[in-house]
Design an enzyme around this catalytic site. Structure first.
Site, PDB file in Angstrom:
ATOM      1  N   GLY A  63     -17.257 -34.302  41.331  1.00 39.65           N
ATOM      2  CA  GLY A  63     -16.774 -35.504  42.001  1.00 39.65           C
ATOM      3  C   GLY A  63     -17.047 -35.435  43.485  1.00 39.65           C
ATOM      4  N   SER A  64     -16.512 -36.388  44.221  1.00 36.65           N
ATOM      5  CA  SER A  64     -16.715 -36.445  45.665  1.00 36.65           C
ATOM      6  C   SER A  64     -15.753 -35.504  46.375  1.00 36.65           C
ATOM      7  CB  SER A  64     -16.496 -37.878  46.165  1.00 36.65           C
ATOM      8  OG  SER A  64     -15.119 -38.212  46.037  1.00 36.65           O
ATOM      9  N   GLY A  68     -10.017 -33.815  44.240  1.00 37.23           N
ATOM     10  CA  GLY A  68      -9.164 -32.906  43.475  1.00 37.23           C
ATOM     11  C   GLY A  68      -9.908 -31.936  42.592  1.00 37.23           C
ATOM     12  N   GLU A 136     -17.253 -24.652  44.588  1.00 37.82           N
ATOM     13  CA  GLU A 136     -18.334 -25.097  45.483  1.00 37.82           C
ATOM     14  C   GLU A 136     -19.700 -24.663  44.948  1.00 37.82           C
ATOM     15  OE1 GLU A 136     -17.644 -27.171  47.631  1.00 37.82           O
ATOM     16  OE2 GLU A 136     -15.554 -26.847  48.211  1.00 37.82           O
ATOM     17  N   CYS A 192     -10.837 -44.489  47.862  1.00 37.69           N
ATOM     18  CA  CYS A 192     -11.629 -44.969  48.989  1.00 37.69           C
ATOM     19  C   CYS A 192     -10.723 -45.255  50.188  1.00 37.69           C
ATOM     20  CB  CYS A 192     -12.394 -46.227  48.594  1.00 37.69           C
ATOM     21  SG  CYS A 192     -13.377 -46.948  49.937  1.00 37.69           S
TER      22      CYS A 192
END
Length: 248
Positions: A63-64, A68, A136, A192
């Site tokens: 995800g971005s 989470g 990561e 957002c």
């Protein structure tokens, strides 16, 4: 007739150990009798374990930024630790934003990890583990894909978290290949900051074109598709203005 069919179906569905369930199809019914045909169908069960084949699997959480991912990774790893499974967590050595040796989420949840400079180190350090966590993952080299598959083939559950897209909206590093080879992929979303809708883009506010740039809310913000499109359009217009020669 419909009520009887529903009750039979629900009862069988709750028998979790059965991979093939019976589905009853009504053929004919009258006041006293109902005729049913039983069919077999395969049910998908998440994280099943085949005790005849000692293989693990790969789970990817993507995800971005601020969605989470690390939070979910830590949750799954702590559950495994609570079950007294042997767990090892790894992260790229370049990620020192919060702590040198801890995987830390944005809301300060943390778990001890081992920083490694390259994916090859993980294969050596993961000996004898039941579960391996990798945070990561987008910062690792492409060998991380082979390493994760080798670990899964050795019977290890591998849980990987990482950004699926870079700040330009392109697939990030080895993440697409990890998602393709994983048994389970979970895509999480942020909110957002401009529209309040679901966000899956990581917009870079800092003026830098470096692919890898560690940062937090000062450098990045999560945006929805529409907000990201307009933000990138504004950036492009600003760049075009700078490129126009002055009329002196």
């Amino acid at each position: 007739m419909n009520l009887r069919f529903d009750k039979i179906f629900i009862l069988l569905k709750r028998r979790k150990s059965i991979k093939f369930l019976s589905r009853f199809i009504p053929l004919q019914s009258n006041k006293n009798y109902s005729f049913l045909r039983a069919e077999k169908y395969k049910m998908f069960l998440e994280n099943t374990v085949n005790h005849k084949e000692q293989f693990g699997w790969i789970e990817v959480i993507c995800g971005s930024m601020f969605s989470g991912k690390t939070e979910e990774l830590i949750r799954r790893l702590k559950r495994a630790q609570f079950a007294k499974q042997k767990v090892e967590i790894f992260k790229p050595a370049i990620d020192t934003r919060y702590h040198d040796e801890m995987v830390v989420s944005h809301d300060s949840n943390e778990i001890r990890s081992t920083p490694v400079p390259a994916a090859a180190n993980i294969a050596i350090l993961a000996q004898g583990c039941d579960v391996v966590g990798i945070d990561e993952a987008q910062f690792f080299d492409d060998e991380i894909v082979t390493i994760c598959n080798d670990l899964a083939n050795r019977g290890i559950r591998v849980i990987v978290a990482g950004l699926d897209m870079d700040f330009k909206g392109n697939p990030f590093g080895p993440m697409p290949a990890l998602m393709a080879t994983a048994e389970y992929v979970t895509k999480v979303h942020a909110v957002c900051t401009r529209t309040g809708n679901l966000a899956h883009y990581s917009f870079r506010k800092a003026n830098s074109d470096k692919l890898v740039m560690l940062g937090e809310t000062e450098e990045y913000e999560p945006l929805s598709r529409a907000a990201y499109f307009y933000a990138m359009k504004q950036n492009q217009e600003k760049e075009n203005e700078h490129d126009i020669p002055s009329k002196d």
